[in-house]
Design a protein around this motif. Structure first.
Motif, short mmCIF file in Angstrom:
data_model
loop_
_atom_site.label_atom_id
_atom_site.label_comp_id
_atom_site.label_asym_id
_atom_site.label_seq_id
_atom_site.Cartn_x
_atom_site.Cartn_y
_atom_site.Cartn_z
N LYS A 75 -38.09 9.67 -4.48
CA LYS A 75 -38.44 10.98 -5.01
C LYS A 75 -37.28 11.96 -4.83
CE LYS A 75 -41.91 14.03 -3.78
NZ LYS A 75 -43.17 14.23 -3.04
N ARG A 76 -36.75 11.98 -3.61
CA ARG A 76 -35.66 12.92 -3.31
C ARG A 76 -34.42 12.58 -4.13
NH1 ARG A 76 -34.19 17.70 -2.94
NH2 ARG A 76 -32.56 18.22 -1.42
N VAL A 77 -34.09 11.33 -4.25
CA VAL A 77 -32.90 10.93 -5.01
C VAL A 77 -33.07 11.31 -6.48
CG1 VAL A 77 -31.60 8.93 -5.86
CG2 VAL A 77 -32.15 9.12 -3.42
N ARG A 78 -34.27 11.15 -7.03
CA ARG A 78 -34.50 11.51 -8.44
C ARG A 78 -34.30 13.01 -8.65
NH1 ARG A 78 -38.62 7.27 -9.02
NH2 ARG A 78 -37.45 5.60 -10.05
N GLU A 79 -34.80 13.82 -7.69
CA GLU A 79 -34.61 15.28 -7.78
C GLU A 79 -33.13 15.63 -7.80
OE1 GLU A 79 -38.50 16.46 -5.03
OE2 GLU A 79 -36.48 16.87 -4.27
N LEU A 80 -32.40 15.03 -6.85
CA LEU A 80 -30.98 15.36 -6.72
C LEU A 80 -30.16 14.82 -7.88
CD1 LEU A 80 -30.65 14.72 -2.89
CD2 LEU A 80 -30.40 16.94 -4.03
N ALA A 81 -30.58 13.71 -8.44
CA ALA A 81 -29.82 13.08 -9.53
C ALA A 81 -29.72 14.01 -10.75
CB ALA A 81 -30.47 11.75 -9.92
N LYS A 82 -30.69 14.90 -10.87
CA LYS A 82 -30.66 15.85 -12.00
C LYS A 82 -29.58 16.91 -11.81
CE LYS A 82 -35.66 15.54 -12.51
NZ LYS A 82 -36.81 16.22 -11.93
N LYS A 83 -29.17 17.10 -10.54
CA LYS A 83 -28.27 18.23 -10.24
C LYS A 83 -26.82 17.82 -9.94
CE LYS A 83 -30.92 19.95 -6.85
NZ LYS A 83 -31.43 20.89 -5.87
N VAL A 84 -26.64 16.63 -9.44
CA VAL A 84 -25.29 16.29 -8.95
C VAL A 84 -24.52 15.44 -9.96
CG1 VAL A 84 -26.06 16.36 -6.56
CG2 VAL A 84 -26.00 14.16 -7.78
N LYS A 85 -23.18 15.43 -9.75
CA LYS A 85 -22.34 14.58 -10.61
C LYS A 85 -22.50 13.11 -10.22
CE LYS A 85 -18.42 17.58 -11.63
NZ LYS A 85 -17.11 17.94 -11.11
N ALA A 86 -22.47 12.89 -8.91
CA ALA A 86 -22.46 11.49 -8.48
C ALA A 86 -22.93 11.32 -7.04
CB ALA A 86 -21.05 10.92 -8.62
N PHE A 87 -23.39 10.11 -6.75
CA PHE A 87 -23.71 9.67 -5.39
C PHE A 87 -22.64 8.68 -4.94
CE2 PHE A 87 -27.78 10.92 -7.14
CZ PHE A 87 -28.44 11.51 -6.07
N VAL A 88 -22.40 8.69 -3.63
CA VAL A 88 -21.46 7.72 -3.05
C VAL A 88 -22.19 7.02 -1.92
CG1 VAL A 88 -19.32 7.45 -1.74
CG2 VAL A 88 -19.42 9.09 -3.64
N MET A 89 -22.15 5.70 -1.90
CA MET A 89 -22.79 4.99 -0.79
C MET A 89 -21.89 3.92 -0.20
SD MET A 89 -26.42 3.02 -0.33
CE MET A 89 -27.41 4.48 -0.18
N PRO A 90 -21.34 4.21 1.00
CA PRO A 90 -20.66 3.14 1.73
C PRO A 90 -21.69 2.37 2.56
CG PRO A 90 -20.35 5.26 2.85
CD PRO A 90 -21.31 5.49 1.72
N GLU A 91 -21.58 1.07 2.62
CA GLU A 91 -22.44 0.27 3.50
C GLU A 91 -21.71 -1.03 3.79
OE1 GLU A 91 -26.23 -0.79 1.73
OE2 GLU A 91 -25.39 -0.88 -0.27
N ILE A 92 -22.03 -1.64 4.95
CA ILE A 92 -21.28 -2.83 5.35
C ILE A 92 -21.99 -4.07 4.79
CG2 ILE A 92 -20.15 -4.05 7.25
CD1 ILE A 92 -20.39 -1.48 8.89
N ASN A 93 -22.02 -4.09 3.46
CA ASN A 93 -22.50 -5.23 2.69
C ASN A 93 -21.98 -5.02 1.28
OD1 ASN A 93 -24.44 -3.72 1.03
ND2 ASN A 93 -25.58 -3.48 2.94
N LEU A 94 -22.33 -5.92 0.38
CA LEU A 94 -21.73 -5.82 -0.95
C LEU A 94 -22.63 -5.08 -1.94
CD1 LEU A 94 -19.77 -9.19 -1.32
CD2 LEU A 94 -19.19 -7.11 -0.08
N GLY A 95 -23.55 -4.26 -1.43
CA GLY A 95 -24.29 -3.40 -2.36
C GLY A 95 -25.80 -3.52 -2.28
N GLN A 96 -26.34 -3.79 -1.11
CA GLN A 96 -27.78 -4.07 -1.02
C GLN A 96 -28.63 -2.82 -1.22
OE1 GLN A 96 -28.73 -6.57 2.32
NE2 GLN A 96 -27.07 -7.98 1.86
N VAL A 97 -28.26 -1.72 -0.59
CA VAL A 97 -29.03 -0.49 -0.78
C VAL A 97 -28.46 0.31 -1.96
CG1 VAL A 97 -29.93 1.59 0.34
CG2 VAL A 97 -29.63 -0.50 1.68
N ALA A 98 -27.15 0.16 -2.17
CA ALA A 98 -26.51 0.90 -3.27
C ALA A 98 -27.10 0.50 -4.62
CB ALA A 98 -25.01 0.65 -3.25
#
Lengths: 292, 385
Positions: B324-347
């Motif tokens: 829910k929160r990510v959907r709200e913010l996605a309307k307002k921001v240019k981009a999200f950045v997600m570093p994680e120590i895997n090849l993209g599981q949560v990203a």
């Protein structure tokens, strides 16, 4: 005589069966029903509050036993009835915890847990129905299938060697070990009661007919024919050396009580050992708070 | 309910994350531990084995992780708050009975101090590559809760949170630590017992005659019993009806599986905890969890110094994902950045939720070490363009 809702006299075992789940799933002449009857009789003779008894099963035909017993009952994962029961017992030491399951479940996929529970002298009672085969899945070879016996995955006969289960659990430290067939209902009932009364890891193997798969594939006739075979070929030999208890295809079966001894259970050892080491700083497991 | 004082080591301590996790569990009322040694999680077990005889409870070192997880489920039904701890290879073995816990709706906590994988991988080095396994590692459809701490203090605090959520939703909760947090030593403040809220088991108030073990309340969670209390219930890993009886019917399956999923997803707002910093007018939002959330900070400070409007979301709860929160913010921001120590599981989940409304920049790392903050900074700059 007590009567049920339909004004029919209540069966003397109804108080311990989930009658709303009857009819059960077992085949006609399967030995599991006999094992369950003997178990209920043993429970009725066993002087212990029924609300404090729990039954745990794994997976397979015998894995369904827990579901028909009207006590706290758990039908768990394949092979894990013993560790589940271990947690249940240790979390609530006033419970009498019984594992009722089959040979494939307890001795094959659950084999590691079986030997460790015996080694620890975990305070649980294990009833193992041995029908020599994986019955629920359609009659595959088990680590209890006698050499030469046919199964759906040993279609030319079994070249492999089965476990001698009393030797296995006895050598790991079980305090009570017995074997009976589904024919020996009085002796089996008494043995089950003794096992229930025995502190520590007690174990009863119950040789039981699987007429649908084992008997049919091996052309041994019906369940009744297997009972006749048990009658003619069982040899009661209490205290028989565990090494002599191998089961060979259609040869004599030695039954009886083989081990009945005493040694500290896991919880006794926990309390005594840590109590000694830590003195008045030690708080026993039973005093640990409940979740609510 | 407040914490049982016997389990609370009130005071200021210098602890590593693994030890702090154990103290959190004891403060939360955990009185049963079954486990099998595995690096880098073993210190949790070691401390529990030393502490529990002074608190009242059981530590049992099982023969393997299959048995450990089964014992944890059994102990929970026996009435004790129960836990186990493991790392990658052991986590794989626990999946079988994590599924049983989900199906039987058994409160319990599984701590995974993550190392690099797959297989034996990097036993002594950091990873975050079990995140998707935490969510869906057992077969079938179900939802769990997963929480990641970023410091020893959080290992203490959120260990308590794990137990509380497990009780509230009758679900296995995954405490997804990582080797860095597990082995870093910092100050940990343990409050007084009367300052620690613990969730009691939701025991039924009904009589045995009226009680149905799997009849849900309004929040979709059924009330529970303790074995031995006279209810004589049946519980099974088979598909079951509200009586707990096996029912091999598609309509029973439909109802049960939907409820197991919905009891988490429909209560997500109550479960999810995020720490947000300067997200309101951000052009770029960095999201991270566990040790990576700390490694990200220098990159964010540097970007802000350069005038980039960068917000930060530290995910305490990873599953359920904060859709829910990510959907709200996605309307307002240019981009999200997600570093994680895997090849993209949560990203990849982030990308699914953002659904093209903003950019998503993943910064993968295969494990063994944390990201270089400079690498994160470069991606922030790129994302802000």
């Amino acid at each position: 005589m007590k009567k049920n809702a339909g004004n029919v006299p209540e069966h003397p075992m109804e108080n311990l069966l989930r009658m709303d789940r009857i009819p059960h799933i077992w085949c006609s002449t399967c030995g599991i029903g006999t094992a369950v009857s003997c178990f209920i009789q043993a429970l009725q003779n066993f002087d212990y509050p029924l609300d404090k008894i729990a039954v745990v099963s794994g997976i397979g035909c015998s894995g369904r036993i827990a579901g028909y017993i009207k006590l706290d009952s758990f039908h768990t994962t394949h092979g894990r009835a013993i560790p589940f029961a271990t947690g249940l017992k240790l979390a609530n030491p006033e419970l009498k915890v019984i594992v009722f399951s089959g040979d494939g479940d307890l001795v094959s996929i659950g084999g590691n847990h079986l030997i460790h529970a015996a080694r620890r002298n975990m305070d649980i009672t294990v009833f193992c129905v041995n029908n020599f085969i994986y019955a629920m899945t359609g009659g595959q070879c088990a680590p209890t299938t006698p050499t030469d016996a046919n199964s759906s995955t040993s279609p030319y006969g079994n070249f492999d060697h089965p476990f001698n289960i009393p030797l296995l659990v006895g050598s790991c430290g079980a305090t009570y070990v017995a074997r009976w067939t589904a024919l020996h209902i009085r002796r089996l009932t008494r043995s089950m009661q003794e096992a229930l009364e025995k502190p520590g890891f007690s174990f009863v193997e119950i040789i039981a007919p699987c007429s649908t798969l084992y008997a049919r594939r091996n052309r041994l006739g019906t369940g009744l024919d297997l009972m006749k075979f048990y009658h003619d070929n069982s040899v009661i030999q209490h205290g028989a050396p565990l090494e002599s208890l191998d089961i060979q295809f259609q040869k004599k079966i030695i039954v009886g009580k083989f081990i009945d001894k005493k040694r500290p259970t896991f919880l006794e050892a926990w309390d005594q050992y840590l109590g000694k080491k830590l003195g008045d700083k030690f708080i026993s497991a039973e005093k640990g708070i409940r979740a609510a | 309910m407040k914490a049982d004082p016997k389990g609370v080591l009130t005071g200021e301590h210098y602890l590593d994350g693994d030890h702090a996790c154990t103290e959190g569990a004891l403060a939360a009322g955990c009185r049963f531990f079954a486990g099998y040694p595995i690096t880098p999680s073993t210190e949790v077990a070691e401390r529990f084995s030393a502490r529990i005889p002074h608190v009242g409870g059981i530590f049992i070192q099982m023969e393997d992780e299959l048995g450990s997880m089964a014992a944890v489920v059994g102990a929970s039904w026996g009435g004790k708050k129960s836990m186990t701890v493991t790392s990658g290879p052991g986590f794989s073995l626990m999946m079988e009975n994590i599924g049983l816990a989900a199906m039987m709706e058994t409160p319990c906590v599984i701590v995974n101090v993550q190392r690099g994988g797959p297989s034996t991988g990097l036993p002594t080095m950091v990873g975050q590559s079990d995140m998707m396994q935490a969510r869906w590692g057992s077969h079938g459809d179900y939802e769990i809760i997963a929480i990641s701490p970023a410091s020893p203090q959080e290992a203490f605090d959120y260990s308590i949170k794990c137990f509380n959520l497990a009780e509230k939703y009758r679900v296995p909760v995954m405490f997804m630590m990582d080797e860095c947090v597990g082995h870093m030593t910092e100050k940990v403040v343990i409050p007084n017992p009367d300052q620690i809220d613990v969730e009691p088991r939701r025991l039924t108030k009904k009589s045995p005659k009226d009680y149905l073990p799997y009849e849900p309340n309004e929040d979709l969670v059924p009330d529970m019993i303790v074995a031995g209390d006279g209810y004589r219930i049946h519980s099974t890993g088979l598909t079951h009806d509200e009586r707990g009886y096996p029912a091999m019917k598609p309509e029973v399956q439909e109802k049960l599986v939907h409820r197991l999923v919905d009891k988490i997803s429909k209560n997500a707002d109550k479960i999810i905890e995020l720490e947000e910093d300067q997200t309101d007018d951000a052009d770029v939002i960095v999201m991270a969890y566990g040790i990576t959330s700390r490694v990200t900070m220098p990159a964010i400070f540097k970007a802000r110094k350069k005038g980039i409007k960068v917000g930060f979301i530290k995910m305490i709860t990873v599953w359920p994902f904060p859709e829910k929160r990510v959907r709200e913010l996605a309307k307002k921001v240019k981009a999200f950045v997600m570093p994680e120590i895997n090849l993209g599981q949560v990203a990849l989940e982030l990308e699914r939720v953002v659904s093209g409304k903003a950019g998503v920049h993943h910064i993968p790392h295969a494990g063994g070490w944390v990201h270089d903050p400079e690498d994160i900074y470069k991606v922030i700059v790129e994302a802000a363009k």
